[in-house]
Design a protein around this motif. Structure first.
Motif, PDB file in Angstrom:
ATOM      1  N   GLY A 370       2.365 -12.106  -1.379  1.00  0.00           N
ATOM      2  CA  GLY A 370       3.498 -11.221  -1.631  1.00  0.00           C
ATOM      3  C   GLY A 370       3.077  -9.966  -2.367  1.00  0.00           C
ATOM      4  O   GLY A 370       1.893  -9.755  -2.644  1.00  0.00           O
ATOM      5  N   ASP A 371       4.062  -9.131  -2.676  1.00  0.00           N
ATOM      6  CA  ASP A 371       3.814  -7.869  -3.378  1.00  0.00           C
ATOM      7  C   ASP A 371       4.071  -8.059  -4.867  1.00  0.00           C
ATOM      8  O   ASP A 371       5.204  -8.347  -5.278  1.00  0.00           O
ATOM      9  N   PHE A 372       3.014  -7.909  -5.663  1.00  0.00           N
ATOM     10  CA  PHE A 372       3.114  -8.119  -7.108  1.00  0.00           C
ATOM     11  C   PHE A 372       2.454  -6.942  -7.833  1.00  0.00           C
ATOM     12  O   PHE A 372       2.016  -5.977  -7.210  1.00  0.00           O
ATOM     13  N   ASN A 373       2.397  -7.065  -9.148  1.00  0.00           N
ATOM     14  CA  ASN A 373       1.784  -6.007  -9.955  1.00  0.00           C
ATOM     15  C   ASN A 373       0.818  -6.623 -10.978  1.00  0.00           C
ATOM     16  O   ASN A 373       0.756  -6.181 -12.118  1.00  0.00           O
ATOM     17  N   HIS A 374       0.080  -7.651 -10.539  1.00  0.00           N
ATOM     18  CA  HIS A 374      -0.888  -8.285 -11.424  1.00  0.00           C
ATOM     19  C   HIS A 374      -1.965  -7.272 -11.816  1.00  0.00           C
ATOM     20  O   HIS A 374      -2.466  -6.511 -10.978  1.00  0.00           O
ATOM     21  N   ARG A 375      -2.310  -7.286 -13.087  1.00  0.00           N
ATOM     22  CA  ARG A 375      -3.312  -6.344 -13.629  1.00  0.00           C
ATOM     23  C   ARG A 375      -2.935  -4.894 -13.294  1.00  0.00           C
ATOM     24  O   ARG A 375      -3.800  -4.034 -13.170  1.00  0.00           O
ATOM     25  N   TRP A 376      -1.640  -4.641 -13.114  1.00  0.00           N
ATOM     26  CA  TRP A 376      -1.141  -3.291 -12.882  1.00  0.00           C
ATOM     27  C   TRP A 376      -1.711  -2.668 -11.608  1.00  0.00           C
ATOM     28  O   TRP A 376      -1.919  -1.458 -11.532  1.00  0.00           O
ATOM     29  N   THR A 377      -1.928  -3.496 -10.602  1.00  0.00           N
ATOM     30  CA  THR A 377      -2.533  -3.000  -9.365  1.00  0.00           C
ATOM     31  C   THR A 377      -1.511  -2.650  -8.284  1.00  0.00           C
ATOM     32  O   THR A 377      -1.853  -1.949  -7.318  1.00  0.00           O
ATOM     33  N   ALA A 378      -0.278  -3.196  -8.409  1.00  0.00           N
ATOM     34  CA  ALA A 378       0.740  -3.028  -7.358  1.00  0.00           C
ATOM     35  C   ALA A 378       0.243  -3.561  -6.020  1.00  0.00           C
ATOM     36  O   ALA A 378       0.685  -3.101  -4.958  1.00  0.00           O
ATOM     37  N   PHE A 379      -0.678  -4.519  -6.060  1.00  0.00           N
ATOM     38  CA  PHE A 379      -1.307  -4.970  -4.821  1.00  0.00           C
ATOM     39  C   PHE A 379      -0.457  -6.012  -4.108  1.00  0.00           C
ATOM     40  O   PHE A 379       0.210  -6.843  -4.719  1.00  0.00           O
ATOM     41  N   GLY A 380      -0.528  -5.960  -2.790  1.00  0.00           N
ATOM     42  CA  GLY A 380       0.120  -6.919  -1.914  1.00  0.00           C
ATOM     43  C   GLY A 380       0.093  -6.388  -0.496  1.00  0.00           C
ATOM     44  O   GLY A 380      -0.428  -5.292  -0.227  1.00  0.00           O
ATOM     45  N   PRO A 381       0.672  -7.137   0.460  1.00  0.00           N
ATOM     46  CA  PRO A 381       0.643  -6.703   1.862  1.00  0.00           C
ATOM     47  C   PRO A 381       1.247  -5.314   2.085  1.00  0.00           C
ATOM     48  O   PRO A 381       0.741  -4.536   2.910  1.00  0.00           O
ATOM     49  N   THR A 382       2.325  -4.987   1.349  1.00  0.00           N
ATOM     50  CA  THR A 382       2.945  -3.680   1.537  1.00  0.00           C
ATOM     51  C   THR A 382       2.030  -2.555   1.072  1.00  0.00           C
ATOM     52  O   THR A 382       1.956  -1.484   1.698  1.00  0.00           O
ATOM     53  N   ASN A 383       1.303  -2.795  -0.022  1.00  0.00           N
ATOM     54  CA  ASN A 383       0.378  -1.775  -0.517  1.00  0.00           C
ATOM     55  C   ASN A 383      -0.743  -1.529   0.490  1.00  0.00           C
ATOM     56  O   ASN A 383      -1.244  -0.403   0.614  1.00  0.00           O
ATOM     57  N   VAL A 384      -1.139  -2.559   1.206  1.00  0.00           N
ATOM     58  CA  VAL A 384      -2.137  -2.367   2.260  1.00  0.00           C
ATOM     59  C   VAL A 384      -1.576  -1.431   3.335  1.00  0.00           C
ATOM     60  O   VAL A 384      -2.270  -0.529   3.820  1.00  0.00           O
ATOM     61  N   GLN A 385      -0.294  -1.626   3.683  1.00  0.00           N
ATOM     62  CA  GLN A 385       0.322  -0.738   4.669  1.00  0.00           C
ATOM     63  C   GLN A 385       0.345   0.711   4.179  1.00  0.00           C
ATOM     64  O   GLN A 385       0.089   1.643   4.944  1.00  0.00           O
ATOM     65  N   LEU A 386       0.650   0.893   2.896  1.00  0.00           N
ATOM     66  CA  LEU A 386       0.663   2.242   2.330  1.00  0.00           C
ATOM     67  C   LEU A 386      -0.696   2.909   2.494  1.00  0.00           C
ATOM     68  O   LEU A 386      -0.789   4.103   2.823  1.00  0.00           O
ATOM     69  N   HIS A 387      -1.747   2.148   2.266  1.00  0.00           N
ATOM     70  CA  HIS A 387      -3.093   2.704   2.384  1.00  0.00           C
ATOM     71  C   HIS A 387      -3.457   2.981   3.845  1.00  0.00           C
ATOM     72  O   HIS A 387      -4.247   3.893   4.118  1.00  0.00           O
ATOM     73  N   ARG A 388      -2.903   2.240   4.769  1.00  0.00           N
ATOM     74  CA  ARG A 388      -3.152   2.538   6.187  1.00  0.00           C
ATOM     75  C   ARG A 388      -2.564   3.910   6.551  1.00  0.00           C
ATOM     76  O   ARG A 388      -3.160   4.659   7.332  1.00  0.00           O
ATOM     77  N   VAL A 389      -1.409   4.225   5.971  1.00  0.00           N
ATOM     78  CA  VAL A 389      -0.821   5.551   6.193  1.00  0.00           C
ATOM     79  C   VAL A 389      -1.762   6.625   5.666  1.00  0.00           C
ATOM     80  O   VAL A 389      -2.074   7.611   6.352  1.00  0.00           O
ATOM     81  N   ASN A 390      -2.223   6.453   4.431  1.00  0.00           N
ATOM     82  CA  ASN A 390      -3.076   7.455   3.808  1.00  0.00           C
ATOM     83  C   ASN A 390      -4.379   7.643   4.566  1.00  0.00           C
ATOM     84  O   ASN A 390      -4.834   8.774   4.785  1.00  0.00           O
ATOM     85  N   ILE A 391      -4.975   6.544   4.997  1.00  0.00           N
ATOM     86  CA  ILE A 391      -6.275   6.639   5.658  1.00  0.00           C
ATOM     87  C   ILE A 391      -6.135   7.246   7.051  1.00  0.00           C
ATOM     88  O   ILE A 391      -6.984   8.043   7.490  1.00  0.00           O
ATOM     89  N   ALA A 392      -5.066   6.913   7.769  1.00  0.00           N
ATOM     90  CA  ALA A 392      -4.832   7.560   9.064  1.00  0.00           C
ATOM     91  C   ALA A 392      -4.701   9.063   8.884  1.00  0.00           C
ATOM     92  O   ALA A 392      -5.208   9.859   9.684  1.00  0.00           O
ATOM     93  N   LEU A 393      -4.057   9.462   7.796  1.00  0.00           N
ATOM     94  CA  LEU A 393      -3.907  10.886   7.499  1.00  0.00           C
ATOM     95  C   LEU A 393      -5.256  11.530   7.220  1.00  0.00           C
ATOM     96  O   LEU A 393      -5.556  12.626   7.706  1.00  0.00           O
ATOM     97  N   GLN A 394      -6.113  10.846   6.437  1.00  0.00           N
ATOM     98  CA  GLN A 394      -7.437  11.388   6.133  1.00  0.00           C
ATOM     99  C   GLN A 394      -8.283  11.537   7.394  1.00  0.00           C
ATOM    100  O   GLN A 394      -9.109  12.450   7.489  1.00  0.00           O
ATOM    101  N   LEU A 395      -8.070  10.646   8.345  1.00  0.00           N
ATOM    102  CA  LEU A 395      -8.833  10.682   9.588  1.00  0.00           C
ATOM    103  C   LEU A 395      -8.258  11.682  10.597  1.00  0.00           C
ATOM    104  O   LEU A 395      -8.763  11.803  11.706  1.00  0.00           O
TER     105      LEU A 395
END
Length: 490
Positions: A370-395
């Motif tokens: 799930g999407d959590f904020n352990h160690r203040w990372t905001a990490f989870g499946p949704t955050n992976v999707q956010l990074h896919r948006v950013n990386i597609a943009l960089q490419l």
């Protein structure tokens, strides 16, 4: 917005009142002055050169780190005239104003040496100045005379108004002082200030406030907290010291993150390094992995994308190898490191590495559940999707970035900072795709959600300028009104 080389530079009056500009003028740091002019007006180096009577090459050399320094009064005068500095800015730079107050001719009091106010120019000094009465107020001779007068008279008057112990440091300067160990920030803190419950709560508050995009609030309190944590790390022993070091690593992580958002790369590097030192002292692998994230971010912001990718991958492998239990905290830090490495790979157009690290991060997100904020990372499946948006943009795949963004439920993103980042990336993709009106609408929404993410970040100002440069007239008008409303000058 950049114009033709012959176009005049329209500099907003408010730019001369900004603390960064005031500091640059005070120290005669023309490099920073030129950078601020470019940042807030979009002027090209050629436009600046033409305005200031310089060559483009000299402007370029001046704007480089460690490049040419301006030292002569004649050039300062030319730059001030070319940029049409108001009188307050000219005086801060150490030059005479263009306009002098008109002399009082009616009922004027005559000041004799006996009754002249303290701090003003002695009558004898005024009498000794070789000034021709018919020289116009704006004439360079008159201005040079005023410069001499200012050096002899205003100096003592200015210093007389300052408190003996100096004004308190604020903003980025306070960060610089804290990172350098400035003694005024750490003088004899009380036992209550160094208590572990208080420090733990203060670091958590700083993290949470940062993730809420309330950067100005964090900036006010964080420098003193860094100083208190430094003292705590030097005071405590045993497990308490390890805990203090972990808190120091997290606090310096926040400091570096804010400084990167403000384009203060040099100080951000110092803060990131302090974070990693404290993390190693804490002997906590997840803290070390978390600090490696900000080191990676600093490397990437400085253009070292290959080193950033390698750093993130190496630390991810290390904590995976050395950790016995795949706890939620471990999975979150591990996955966040992989994402940071994927972004760095995207910046260097390494599609294979970016895709591999994204897939590994996605696996960690599934394992986390799930999407959590352990160690203040905001990490989870949704955050992976956010990074896919950013990386597609960089490419350069704006269409793919928008497709990824369509799949994301904004309500599933728990943190304001992450939501704002997605909106900004989506606006950039829409701009690249030629959907300027939609890009503008998304940025307006982002400002409603996180005002300081839009109004305070130079990187977002550059995005606004890109949109302004390519948008049709109707969107340009809306964008101009919007930026004026939020106090951003393009």
């Amino acid at each position: 917005m950049s114009g033709r080389a012959s176009d005049p530079i329209a500099i907003p009056e408010s730019l001369w009142q900004r603390p960064q500009m005031t500091q640059a003028l005070t120290s005669r740091d023309i490099r920073t002055v030129f950078h601020l002019v470019r940042q807030y007006t979009g002027a090209s180096q050629t436009q600046i050169a033409i305005a200031c009577g310089m060559t483009q090459g000299k402007v370029s050399e001046t704007m480089k780190k460690g490049g040419r320094q301006i030292l002569t009064l004649e050039v300062f005068e030319r730059i001030a005239d070319g940029l049409q500095m108001p009188d307050t800015a000219r005086m801060t730079l150490g030059l005479a104003p263009r306009h002098f107050p008109p002399p009082t001719t009616t009922n004027a009091a005559v000041i004799t040496p006996r009754d002249e106010p303290a701090g003003l120019v002695p009558a004898s000094f005024l009498g000794s100045l070789d000034v021709e009465p018919d020289v116009e107020e704006g004439d360079p001779v008159r201005r040079r005379t005023f410069t001499k007068l200012a050096g002899a008279s205003l100096f003592s008057a200015i210093l007389a108004d300052l408190p003996d112990d100096g004004a308190p440091l604020e903003g980025v300067e306070a960060f610089a002082a804290a990172l350098a160990g400035y003694p005024a920030l750490s003088s004899d803190p009380s036992p209550a200030a160094l208590s572990m419950p208080r420090l733990t709560k203060a670091v958590a508050t700083a993290k949470r406030t940062y993730q809420d995009c309330q950067y100005s609030t964090v900036i006010k309190s964080l420098p003193q907290l860094l100083a208190d944590l430094r003292t705590a790390c030097a005071t405590y022993e045993g497990d308490t010291r390890l805990q203090a070091e972990a808190l120091s690593a997290e606090a310096h992580h926040v400091a570096a993150s804010i400084l990167l958002k403000l384009d203060e790369e040099g100080l951000a590097w110092v803060a990131a390094d302090r974070s990693m030192q404290a993390a190693r002292n804490s002997q906590d692998l997840t803290i070390i992995g978390s600090s490696a994230r900000i080191i990676t971010h600093a490397l990437m912001n400085d253009g070292h994308h290959g080193a950033a990718t390698q750093t993130a991958s190496t630390y991810a492998e290390r904590i995976s190898h050395d950790t016995d239990q795949r706890t939620p905290a471990f999975l979150s830090v591990y996955g966040a490191l992989l994402l940071r490495g994927a972004v760095a790979a995207g910046h260097r157009t390494d599609r294979h590495t970016a895709a591999t690290l994204l897939d590994e991060a996605q696996d960690a997100g599934r394992e986390l559940g799930g999407d959590f904020n352990h160690r203040w990372t905001a990490f989870g499946p949704t955050n992976v999707q956010l990074h896919r948006v950013n990386i597609a943009l960089q490419l350069g795949d704006a269409g793919a970035a928008i497709q990824e963004a369509r799949r994301i439920d904004l309500d599933r993103i728990p943190l304001t900072e992450r939501k704002a980042t997605l909106l900004i990336d989506t606006s950039r993709a829409l701009t690249q795709w030629g959907k300027h009106a939609k890009a503008y609408d998304v940025l307006r929404f982002a400002h409603q959600l996180a005002p300081e993410e839009i109004s305070a970040r130079p990187a977002v100002h550059r995005i606004l300028r890109d949109l302004m440069a390519t948008a049709p007239p109707s969107t340009k008008r809306q964008l101009r009104d919007f930026t004026t409303e939020i106090g951003v000058h393009l």
